[in-house]
Scaffold this motif. Structure first.
Motif, PDB file in Angstrom:
ATOM      1  N   PHE A  15       0.856  -1.183   0.000  1.00 21.12           N
ATOM      2  CA  PHE A  15       0.000   0.000   0.000  1.00 21.12           C
ATOM      3  C   PHE A  15       0.891   1.232   0.000  1.00 21.12           C
ATOM      4  O   PHE A  15       1.723   1.393   0.893  1.00 21.12           O
ATOM      5  N   VAL A  16       0.766   2.070  -1.040  1.00 18.09           N
ATOM      6  CA  VAL A  16       1.680   3.204  -1.221  1.00 18.09           C
ATOM      7  C   VAL A  16       0.919   4.481  -1.572  1.00 18.09           C
ATOM      8  O   VAL A  16      -0.247   4.438  -1.941  1.00 18.09           O
ATOM      9  N   GLU A  17       1.623   5.602  -1.434  1.00 25.08           N
ATOM     10  CA  GLU A  17       1.143   6.894  -1.947  1.00 25.08           C
ATOM     11  C   GLU A  17       2.012   7.250  -3.140  1.00 25.08           C
ATOM     12  O   GLU A  17       3.239   7.156  -3.063  1.00 25.08           O
ATOM     13  N   ILE A  18       1.365   7.643  -4.247  1.00 21.87           N
ATOM     14  CA  ILE A  18       2.096   8.024  -5.454  1.00 21.87           C
ATOM     15  C   ILE A  18       1.731   9.448  -5.854  1.00 21.87           C
ATOM     16  O   ILE A  18       0.695   9.970  -5.447  1.00 21.87           O
ATOM     17  N   HIS A  23       0.294  15.773 -11.464  1.00 20.07           N
ATOM     18  CA  HIS A  23       0.188  16.340 -10.105  1.00 20.07           C
ATOM     19  C   HIS A  23       1.553  16.642  -9.508  1.00 20.07           C
ATOM     20  O   HIS A  23       1.654  16.987  -8.328  1.00 20.07           O
ATOM     21  N   GLN A  24       2.636  16.521 -10.298  1.00 24.86           N
ATOM     22  CA  GLN A  24       3.978  16.716  -9.745  1.00 24.86           C
ATOM     23  C   GLN A  24       4.170  18.131  -9.206  1.00 24.86           C
ATOM     24  O   GLN A  24       4.825  18.321  -8.196  1.00 24.86           O
ATOM     25  N   ILE A  25       3.576  19.123  -9.862  1.00 26.48           N
ATOM     26  CA  ILE A  25       3.748  20.517  -9.409  1.00 26.48           C
ATOM     27  C   ILE A  25       2.990  20.747  -8.105  1.00 26.48           C
ATOM     28  O   ILE A  25       3.530  21.310  -7.161  1.00 26.48           O
ATOM     29  N   SER A  26       1.735  20.277  -8.042  1.00 24.53           N
ATOM     30  CA  SER A  26       0.925  20.477  -6.834  1.00 24.53           C
ATOM     31  C   SER A  26       1.327  19.511  -5.722  1.00 24.53           C
ATOM     32  O   SER A  26       1.096  19.794  -4.546  1.00 24.53           O
ATOM     33  N   GLY A  27       1.908  18.373  -6.092  1.00 29.12           N
ATOM     34  CA  GLY A  27       2.294  17.386  -5.085  1.00 29.12           C
ATOM     35  C   GLY A  27       1.131  16.561  -4.567  1.00 29.12           C
ATOM     36  O   GLY A  27       1.262  15.857  -3.570  1.00 29.12           O
ATOM     37  N   GLU A  28      -0.006  16.621  -5.248  1.00 28.25           N
ATOM     38  CA  GLU A  28      -1.183  15.856  -4.817  1.00 28.25           C
ATOM     39  C   GLU A  28      -0.902  14.359  -4.895  1.00 28.25           C
ATOM     40  O   GLU A  28      -0.415  13.863  -5.905  1.00 28.25           O
ATOM     41  N   HIS A  44      15.613   5.355  -8.521  1.00 27.23           N
ATOM     42  CA  HIS A  44      15.254   6.509  -9.335  1.00 27.23           C
ATOM     43  C   HIS A  44      15.134   7.707  -8.395  1.00 27.23           C
ATOM     44  O   HIS A  44      14.498   7.611  -7.353  1.00 27.23           O
ATOM     45  N   PRO A  45      15.734   8.854  -8.762  1.00 20.88           N
ATOM     46  CA  PRO A  45      15.741  10.000  -7.835  1.00 20.88           C
ATOM     47  C   PRO A  45      14.358  10.555  -7.491  1.00 20.88           C
ATOM     48  O   PRO A  45      14.185  11.132  -6.430  1.00 20.88           O
ATOM     49  N   TYR A  46      13.358  10.354  -8.362  1.00 19.27           N
ATOM     50  CA  TYR A  46      12.007  10.887  -8.094  1.00 19.27           C
ATOM     51  C   TYR A  46      11.038   9.835  -7.574  1.00 19.27           C
ATOM     52  O   TYR A  46       9.884  10.119  -7.324  1.00 19.27           O
ATOM     53  N   GLY A  47      11.508   8.597  -7.438  1.00 15.79           N
ATOM     54  CA  GLY A  47      10.640   7.528  -6.959  1.00 15.79           C
ATOM     55  C   GLY A  47      10.423   6.484  -8.035  1.00 15.79           C
ATOM     56  O   GLY A  47      10.465   6.781  -9.226  1.00 15.79           O
ATOM     57  N   ILE A  48      10.193   5.262  -7.609  1.00 11.33           N
ATOM     58  CA  ILE A  48       9.954   4.146  -8.526  1.00 11.33           C
ATOM     59  C   ILE A  48       8.557   4.299  -9.127  1.00 11.33           C
ATOM     60  O   ILE A  48       7.589   4.527  -8.408  1.00 11.33           O
ATOM     61  N   ARG A  59       4.800   7.889  -9.427  1.00  9.31           N
ATOM     62  CA  ARG A  59       6.039   7.563  -8.709  1.00  9.31           C
ATOM     63  C   ARG A  59       5.759   7.485  -7.206  1.00  9.31           C
ATOM     64  O   ARG A  59       5.088   8.341  -6.650  1.00  9.31           O
ATOM     65  N   VAL A  60       6.333   6.455  -6.568  1.00  6.55           N
ATOM     66  CA  VAL A  60       6.109   6.216  -5.141  1.00  6.55           C
ATOM     67  C   VAL A  60       6.744   7.339  -4.324  1.00  6.55           C
ATOM     68  O   VAL A  60       7.924   7.629  -4.456  1.00  6.55           O
ATOM     69  N   LYS A  61       5.940   7.958  -3.477  1.00  2.00           N
ATOM     70  CA  LYS A  61       6.431   8.968  -2.533  1.00  2.00           C
ATOM     71  C   LYS A  61       6.525   8.385  -1.124  1.00  2.00           C
ATOM     72  O   LYS A  61       7.460   8.676  -0.393  1.00  2.00           O
ATOM     73  N   ASN A  62       5.542   7.591  -0.726  1.00  2.00           N
ATOM     74  CA  ASN A  62       5.529   7.005   0.613  1.00  2.00           C
ATOM     75  C   ASN A  62       5.022   5.576   0.540  1.00  2.00           C
ATOM     76  O   ASN A  62       4.122   5.272  -0.239  1.00  2.00           O
ATOM     77  N   VAL A  63       5.600   4.721   1.384  1.00  2.00           N
ATOM     78  CA  VAL A  63       5.079   3.378   1.580  1.00  2.00           C
ATOM     79  C   VAL A  63       4.317   3.402   2.901  1.00  2.00           C
ATOM     80  O   VAL A  63       4.865   3.800   3.922  1.00  2.00           O
TER      81      VAL A  63
END
Length: 65
Positions: A15-18, A23-28, A44-48, A59-63
């Motif tokens: 279960f992850v947050e992507i 949405h990269q600019i807003s970060g949603e 990958h520097p921005y996430g898998i 791209r995965v931001k949080n697990v």
């Protein structure tokens, strides 16, 4: 916190947050379970990049543990 930039930390069924491309600019963030791992490199520097069971791709931001 598990690092979403390392491919070894991402598994199908997690279960992850992507963040989606548009949405990269807003970060949603969107959340769900991983159905496919799309990034071939070990890190990958921005996430898998993954596809969720809902069909969303980002791209995965949080697990979420």
């Amino acid at each position: 916190m598990i690092d979403g930039r390392q491919r070894k930390n991402i598994q199908i069924g997690l279960f992850v947050e992507i963040v989606q491309k548009h949405h990269q600019i807003s970060g949603e963030l969107s959340e769900g379970k991983v159905s496919k791992i799309l990034t071939k490199s070990l890190n990958h520097p921005y996430g898998i990049k993954v596809q969720l069971e809902s069909g969303l791709v980002g791209r995965v931001k949080n697990v979420i543990e």
